[in-house]
Design an enzyme around this catalytic site. Sequence first.
Site, short mmCIF file in Angstrom:
data_model
loop_
_atom_site.label_atom_id
_atom_site.label_comp_id
_atom_site.label_asym_id
_atom_site.label_seq_id
_atom_site.Cartn_x
_atom_site.Cartn_y
_atom_site.Cartn_z
N ASP A 183 3.12 26.27 -21.01
CA ASP A 183 4.00 27.99 -20.03
C ASP A 183 2.99 27.40 -18.66
OD1 ASP A 183 4.89 30.42 -19.85
OD2 ASP A 183 2.48 30.84 -18.68
N TYR A 227 1.14 28.79 -10.32
CA TYR A 227 -0.45 28.85 -10.86
C TYR A 227 -0.39 27.73 -10.31
CZ TYR A 227 0.99 31.57 -14.86
OH TYR A 227 1.34 32.67 -15.76
N LYS A 241 7.92 29.87 -13.80
CA LYS A 241 8.42 31.68 -13.81
C LYS A 241 8.67 30.58 -11.83
CE LYS A 241 4.89 32.71 -16.09
NZ LYS A 241 4.17 31.73 -16.97
N HIS A 290 9.16 35.38 -12.41
CA HIS A 290 7.64 36.04 -12.70
C HIS A 290 7.15 37.65 -12.90
CE1 HIS A 290 3.37 33.87 -11.86
NE2 HIS A 290 3.13 35.48 -13.17
N ILE A 337 0.75 32.61 -26.20
CA ILE A 337 1.14 30.89 -25.13
C ILE A 337 -0.64 30.80 -24.53
CG2 ILE A 337 3.03 30.80 -24.74
CD1 ILE A 337 2.72 32.43 -21.80
N LYS A 380 -4.71 30.13 -23.65
CA LYS A 380 -4.85 29.31 -21.92
C LYS A 380 -6.67 28.42 -22.89
CE LYS A 380 -7.71 28.78 -18.59
NZ LYS A 380 -8.93 29.58 -18.67
N SER A 381 -6.57 27.57 -22.74
CA SER A 381 -7.89 27.06 -22.96
C SER A 381 -8.05 26.09 -21.76
CB SER A 381 -8.83 26.94 -23.65
OG SER A 381 -9.90 26.54 -24.28
N VAL A 382 -9.63 25.56 -21.56
CA VAL A 382 -9.74 24.46 -20.61
C VAL A 382 -11.19 23.49 -21.43
CG1 VAL A 382 -8.91 25.02 -18.23
CG2 VAL A 382 -11.71 25.12 -19.22
N ARG A 407 -11.66 24.72 -28.24
CA ARG A 407 -10.60 25.92 -28.40
C ARG A 407 -9.11 25.62 -28.54
NH1 ARG A 407 -13.61 29.95 -24.00
NH2 ARG A 407 -15.82 30.59 -24.86
N ASN A 442 -7.39 27.12 -31.45
CA ASN A 442 -6.31 27.57 -31.33
C ASN A 442 -5.04 27.68 -32.14
OD1 ASN A 442 -8.11 29.92 -29.91
ND2 ASN A 442 -7.25 28.91 -27.81
P1 NDP Z 1 -5.90 33.83 -23.18
O1 NDP Z 1 -5.25 35.68 -23.50
O2 NDP Z 1 -4.82 32.86 -23.69
O3 NDP Z 1 -7.14 33.84 -23.14
C1 NDP Z 1 -8.04 32.76 -21.89
C2 NDP Z 1 -8.97 33.31 -21.59
O4 NDP Z 1 -9.63 33.13 -23.56
C3 NDP Z 1 -9.39 31.71 -20.80
O5 NDP Z 1 -10.33 32.65 -20.30
C4 NDP Z 1 -10.31 31.08 -21.78
O6 NDP Z 1 -12.22 30.34 -21.23
C5 NDP Z 1 -10.73 32.20 -23.24
N1 NDP Z 1 -10.54 31.46 -24.20
C6 NDP Z 1 -9.47 30.55 -24.52
N2 NDP Z 1 -9.73 30.83 -26.47
C7 NDP Z 1 -10.92 31.10 -26.29
C8 NDP Z 1 -11.19 30.74 -27.97
N3 NDP Z 1 -10.50 30.26 -28.93
N4 NDP Z 1 -12.56 31.66 -27.80
C9 NDP Z 1 -13.07 32.79 -26.79
N5 NDP Z 1 -12.46 32.19 -26.08
C10 NDP Z 1 -11.21 31.27 -25.17
O7 NDP Z 1 -5.48 34.45 -21.52
P2 NDP Z 1 -4.60 34.23 -19.87
O8 NDP Z 1 -4.75 35.77 -19.22
O9 NDP Z 1 -4.75 32.99 -19.67
O10 NDP Z 1 -3.34 34.41 -20.63
C11 NDP Z 1 -2.10 32.73 -21.38
C12 NDP Z 1 -1.32 32.25 -20.16
O11 NDP Z 1 -0.12 33.67 -20.47
C13 NDP Z 1 -1.17 31.76 -19.22
O12 NDP Z 1 -2.34 30.62 -19.30
C14 NDP Z 1 -0.50 31.76 -18.54
O13 NDP Z 1 0.44 30.63 -19.03
C15 NDP Z 1 0.20 33.61 -18.98
N6 NDP Z 1 0.07 34.47 -18.33
C16 NDP Z 1 1.07 34.74 -17.81
C17 NDP Z 1 1.27 36.18 -17.05
C18 NDP Z 1 2.23 36.52 -15.67
O14 NDP Z 1 2.06 37.90 -15.35
N7 NDP Z 1 3.63 36.54 -16.74
C19 NDP Z 1 -0.31 37.12 -16.95
C20 NDP Z 1 -1.29 36.10 -17.25
C21 NDP Z 1 -1.45 34.52 -18.23
P3 NDP Z 1 -12.06 28.46 -21.26
O15 NDP Z 1 -10.80 28.46 -20.39
O16 NDP Z 1 -12.76 28.60 -21.13
O17 NDP Z 1 -11.67 28.40 -23.21
#
Ligand code: NDP
Length: 290
Positions: free
Chosen positions: A42, A47, A72, A105, A234, A236-238, A242, A246
Amino acid sequence: MILTLNNDIPMPALGFGVFQTPPDVTTDAVLAALQTGYRLIDTAAAYGNEREVGEAIRRSGLPREEVFIETKVWISDYGYDQTLHAFDKSAGKLGVEQIDLFILHQALPSRFDLTLEAYRALETLLADGKVRAIGVSNFMPEHLEALMKQATVLPAVNQVEVHPYFTQPGVQDADADRGILTQAWSPIGGITSYRGTGTSTFDDPTIAAIAQAHAKTPAQVMIRWHLQEGRCAIPKSVRPERIAENFDVFDLELTTDELATLGALDTGTRGGPEPTDITLENFGRPIPEA
Ligand code: NDP
């Protein structure tokens, strides 16, 4: 685990998000996700990393049809011709002929005429086979209702904020009543950590206790909760560890009571912007050409 959209297109229930993933790490993150087993990515024009997502898919060596790509259209590209062109921009950056799921979006309540024209363009792209499914994001029930007064194709997906601290039952019901799949953004409550001020879902004692009972992590419990409730998630992590964590959720089965307990953590407080507040003036910004 595969979900079937309302136009019979299959889509993985668990995908990988790249919001706030900087372009210079996006290819590695998406490649790690594809190597882990994720088959839904996604992204979004807004982005700024569609090009790097496309690069990762090519580098993975996976056949194009094995990866489900969702992106989006940003509000600045709403309007019939503009949104048709937004497809060209996104497909060009991704380096693909066809996008699997193309969604709006945000609703633009103050310019719903533009939102409707943008959606009409999605319908054209669908009819032309340029996209396999179309949908929306951050649409409240009133936006869905207004859309369906004009639209001829039901959105396949409504991607909205859903995590244990904000579950949006009204939106989920409105989606379900129409046969629209709810796709959870911030599914593990990332926004309660990177934007929040109080306890984040990662530090929640109730979620931690359920995780401990299953020898899993809070993130895994939250992802499993979405999947067992029929939502697409969906996360996210970098970080490779993780990204793997996930995805390691298919040997976990939460009880009905645990699912209810997680749902009851809802605070009713949104982490993201109020969908009715989105305006071109406040949120508009140009999306570069491919
Ligand atoms: P998430 O709920 O996926 O959480 C991501 C955050 O949590 C990051 O800071 C990540 O840090 C951290 N994280 C990831 N895995 C773990 C883990 N196992 N344990 C602890 N921390 C963890 O939030 P997002 O807001 O990123 O949402 C996911 C996706 O949804 C987005 O990437 C995007 O594609 C979509 N989205 C869509 C929106 C919309 O308006 N349509 C708005 C927001 C998001 P790190 O990367 O350092 O691991």
